[in-house]
Design a protein around this motif. Structure first.
Motif, short mmCIF file in Angstrom:
data_model
loop_
_atom_site.label_atom_id
_atom_site.label_comp_id
_atom_site.label_asym_id
_atom_site.label_seq_id
_atom_site.Cartn_x
_atom_site.Cartn_y
_atom_site.Cartn_z
N GLY A 3 0.82 -1.23 0.00
CA GLY A 3 0.00 0.00 0.00
C GLY A 3 0.84 1.26 0.00
N GLN A 4 2.13 1.12 0.33
CA GLN A 4 2.96 2.33 0.45
C GLN A 4 3.12 3.05 -0.87
OE1 GLN A 4 6.84 2.04 2.25
NE2 GLN A 4 5.99 2.61 4.22
N SER A 5 3.40 2.31 -1.92
CA SER A 5 3.56 2.98 -3.22
C SER A 5 2.25 3.65 -3.62
CB SER A 5 4.03 1.99 -4.28
OG SER A 5 2.98 1.07 -4.56
N GLN A 6 1.15 3.08 -3.25
CA GLN A 6 -0.14 3.69 -3.54
C GLN A 6 -0.27 5.02 -2.78
OE1 GLN A 6 -3.56 1.36 -2.38
NE2 GLN A 6 -4.44 1.50 -4.41
N ASN A 7 0.15 4.96 -1.54
CA ASN A 7 0.09 6.19 -0.73
C ASN A 7 0.96 7.26 -1.32
OD1 ASN A 7 -1.67 5.10 1.05
ND2 ASN A 7 -0.11 4.40 2.50
N ILE A 8 2.13 6.84 -1.73
CA ILE A 8 3.05 7.81 -2.33
C ILE A 8 2.41 8.39 -3.58
CG2 ILE A 8 5.24 8.11 -3.49
CD1 ILE A 8 6.39 6.06 -1.51
N GLN A 9 1.80 7.51 -4.34
CA GLN A 9 1.11 7.97 -5.55
C GLN A 9 0.06 9.03 -5.21
OE1 GLN A 9 2.44 6.74 -8.22
NE2 GLN A 9 1.17 8.04 -9.53
N THR A 10 -0.72 8.71 -4.20
CA THR A 10 -1.76 9.64 -3.79
C THR A 10 -1.16 11.00 -3.45
OG1 THR A 10 -2.88 7.75 -2.80
CG2 THR A 10 -3.76 9.94 -2.29
N GLU A 15 0.11 16.61 -4.75
CA GLU A 15 1.10 17.65 -5.03
C GLU A 15 0.85 18.25 -6.41
OE1 GLU A 15 3.32 18.61 -2.74
OE2 GLU A 15 3.96 20.21 -4.07
N LYS A 16 0.59 17.38 -7.38
CA LYS A 16 0.34 17.86 -8.74
C LYS A 16 -0.86 18.80 -8.77
CE LYS A 16 0.76 14.35 -11.70
NZ LYS A 16 0.36 13.50 -12.85
N GLU A 17 -1.93 18.36 -8.12
CA GLU A 17 -3.11 19.20 -8.06
C GLU A 17 -2.78 20.55 -7.45
OE1 GLU A 17 -5.31 17.14 -10.32
OE2 GLU A 17 -6.22 18.84 -9.29
N ALA A 18 -1.99 20.49 -6.39
CA ALA A 18 -1.60 21.72 -5.70
C ALA A 18 -0.87 22.66 -6.67
CB ALA A 18 -0.71 21.41 -4.49
N GLN A 19 0.07 22.09 -7.42
CA GLN A 19 0.81 22.88 -8.39
C GLN A 19 -0.14 23.53 -9.38
OE1 GLN A 19 3.77 23.57 -7.83
NE2 GLN A 19 5.27 21.92 -8.15
N LYS A 20 -1.14 22.73 -9.81
CA LYS A 20 -2.10 23.28 -10.77
C LYS A 20 -2.79 24.50 -10.20
CE LYS A 20 -3.96 19.50 -13.32
NZ LYS A 20 -5.15 18.70 -13.47
N LEU A 21 -3.22 24.39 -8.96
CA LEU A 21 -3.92 25.51 -8.33
C LEU A 21 -3.05 26.76 -8.35
CD1 LEU A 21 -5.67 23.91 -5.23
CD2 LEU A 21 -6.76 25.06 -7.14
N VAL A 22 -1.77 26.58 -7.93
CA VAL A 22 -0.87 27.73 -7.88
C VAL A 22 -0.64 28.26 -9.30
CG1 VAL A 22 1.42 28.52 -7.27
CG2 VAL A 22 0.22 26.95 -5.77
N MET B 15 -3.22 9.90 5.74
CA MET B 15 -3.13 10.23 4.32
C MET B 15 -4.07 11.38 3.99
SD MET B 15 -0.90 8.82 2.63
CE MET B 15 -1.48 9.23 1.06
N ASN B 16 -5.31 11.28 4.39
CA ASN B 16 -6.30 12.31 4.13
C ASN B 16 -5.84 13.64 4.71
OD1 ASN B 16 -7.92 10.62 2.71
ND2 ASN B 16 -9.30 10.15 4.43
N LYS B 17 -5.31 13.53 5.91
CA LYS B 17 -4.81 14.77 6.54
C LYS B 17 -3.75 15.41 5.67
CE LYS B 17 -4.90 13.71 11.42
NZ LYS B 17 -4.06 13.61 12.58
#
Lengths: 119, 226
Positions: A3-10, A15-22, B15-17
Motif C-alpha cells: 500500500g505504500q507505493s499507492q500512498n506515495i502515488q496519492t 502535489e500535482k493538483e496543488a501545483q495546478k492551483l498555484v 493520508m487524508n490529513k
C-alpha cells in the motif's frame, strides 16, 4: 507494505493538483497585468478625447473673440479717420497761410559771433 | 509519535490529513498570489494612467499657450494696422497741404511787398556769405525789381555788418520758379539758394511740429512738449 507505493502515488497526485492551483493563480496574475495595460489605454484615450474637446471649444470661443475685436477696432479707426479729415479741412487754409506768410518773412541779421566792423 | 505501527484506518486518516494539508497550502498560496495580482493591477493601471495624463496635460497646455500667443499676435497686428491707417491719412493730408502751398507760391511774386522781400533776402544772403564779390541770380521777370532791391540790400548789408559787397545781377533763373534769388560767390564755388521754392521746402520741414499741432491738435502720446 504494498500500500505504500499507492500512498506515495496519492501524495504525488495531491502535489500535482496543488501545483495546478498555484499555476492557475499565476495565470490569473499575468492576465491581470495585461488587463491593467488595456484598461489603462482605454482610460487614457477617453481622457485625451475629453481634453481635445475642451481645447476645441476654447479655440472656438477665441476665434469668435478675435473677429469681434477686429470689428470694434475697425469701427474705432474709421471714426478716428473721419475726425482727422474734419480737423484737416477746418485748419488747412490757416496753415497754408501761415506757411506762405513765413516764406516771405525775412529778418537779415549778422551772425551772433561777429561784430560790426567800424570804418 | 506512535509507539506501535499504524493500522490501516490510522494510515488512511493520516493520508487524508496530508492530502488536505497539501491542498490547503496550495489554496492559500494561490489566494496570496491572486490578492497580490489585484494590487499590482491597480497600481500599474493607476501609474500608467497618471503618466499618460501628465503627458497629455502638458501637451494641451502647450497648445493652449500657442493659441493664446497667436491670438495676442493677431490683436497686436490689428492695432498696428489701425495706427498705420491713421498715420497714412495724416501724411496724405499733409502732402496735399504742401501741394496747395506750392501752388499758391507763385502769387507771392506779384504781391506789393515783393520788392521789399527781394531786398530782405538779398541782404540776408549777403550776411550769410560775408563775401566781397557776389553774383545775384534772378528770374528774367524779376530783373527790374531786383536792381532796386539789390542796391538797397547792399546798403543795408553795410549798415548791419560794416562790410562792403560788390554784386552783379544775372538773369539766369528759370521762369518755372516762383521767385526769389540765388547767390553765387567765391569763384563760383559757393551757392546760396534763397528762392521762394527753397524757402518753402525748408519751412515744410522745420515747421512740422507746429503744423501738426495746428492741424490735428496736441499729441497725447508725447511725454514732453516743447
Amino acid at each position: 507494505m504494498a500500500g505504500q507505493s499507492q500512498n506515495i502515488q496519492t501524495l504525488l497526485e495531491a502535489e500535482k493538483e496543488a501545483q495546478k492551483l498555484v499555476q492557475q493563480s499565476r495565470q490569473y496574475r499575468t492576465q491581470r497585468l495585461k488587463d491593467a495595460h488595456s484598461e489603462a489605454t482605454k482610460e487614457i484615450e477617453d481622457y485625451k478625447a475629453q481634453k481635445e474637446q475642451e481645447f476645441k471649444s476654447y479655440e472656438a470661443s477665441h476665434t469668435g473673440n478675435t473677429q469681434s475685436v477686429q470689428a470694434t477696432v475697425d469701427k474705432e479707426t474709421d471714426a478716428k479717420l473721419r475726425v482727422i479729415s474734419q480737423q484737416y479741412e477746418k485748419n488747412k487754409d490757416a496753415v497754408v497761410k501761415k506757411l506762405l506768410d513765413r516764406v516771405i518773412l525775412v529778418q537779415p541779421e549778422l551772425h551772433r559771433n561777429l561784430e560790426k566792423l567800424e570804418e | 509519535m506512535a509507539s506501535r505501527p499504524m493500522n490501516d484506518e490510522e494510515v488512511l486518516t493520516e493520508m487524508n490529513k496530508m492530502v488536505a494539508f497539501i491542498k490547503q497550502e496550495a489554496l492559500e498560496k494561490a489566494r496570496e498570489v491572486r490578492v497580490k495580482a489585484d494590487e499590482e493591477f491597480s497600481i500599474e493601471k493607476a501609474k500608467l494612467v497618471k503618466q499618460a495624463q501628465q503627458a497629455i496635460n502638458a501637451q494641451y497646455e502647450k497648445k493652449r499657450k500657442g493659441a493664446e500667443v497667436s491670438q495676442k499676435i493677431a490683436h497686436s497686428t490689428l492695432t498696428n494696422k489701425s495706427r498705420l491707417r491713421i498715420l497714412h491719412l495724416r501724411e496724405q493730408h499733409l502732402q496735399d497741404l504742401f501741394q496747395a502751398a506750392r501752388e499758391q507760391l507763385a502769387t507771392l511774386a506779384s504781391s506789393s511787398q515783393y520788392v521789399q522781400f527781394l531786398q530782405g533776402i538779398i541782404a540776408q544772403g549777403f550776411l550769410q556769405l560775408l563775401e566781397a564779390e557776389v553774383s545775384i541770380h534772378v528770374r528774367e521777370a524779376d530783373a527790374a525789381a531786383a536792381k532796386d532791391a539789390a542796391a538797397a540790400a547792399s546798403n543795408q548789408y553795410t549798415e548791419i555788418s560794416g562790410r562792403r559787397v560788390k554784386y552783379e545781377l544775372v538773369s539766369s533763373l528759370s521762369p518755372d520758379l516762383a521767385g526769389g534769388i540765388k547767390l553765387v560767390s567765391g569763384n563760383k564755388r559757393i551757392t546760396l539758394d534763397n528762392s521762394l521754392d527753397e524757402r518753402l521746402r525748408l519751412l515744410e520741414d522745420r515747421m512740422l511740429p507746429e503744423i501738426r499741432y495746428e492741424l490735428y491738435g496736441k499729441n497725447e502720446n508725447r511725454r514732453f512738449q516743447t
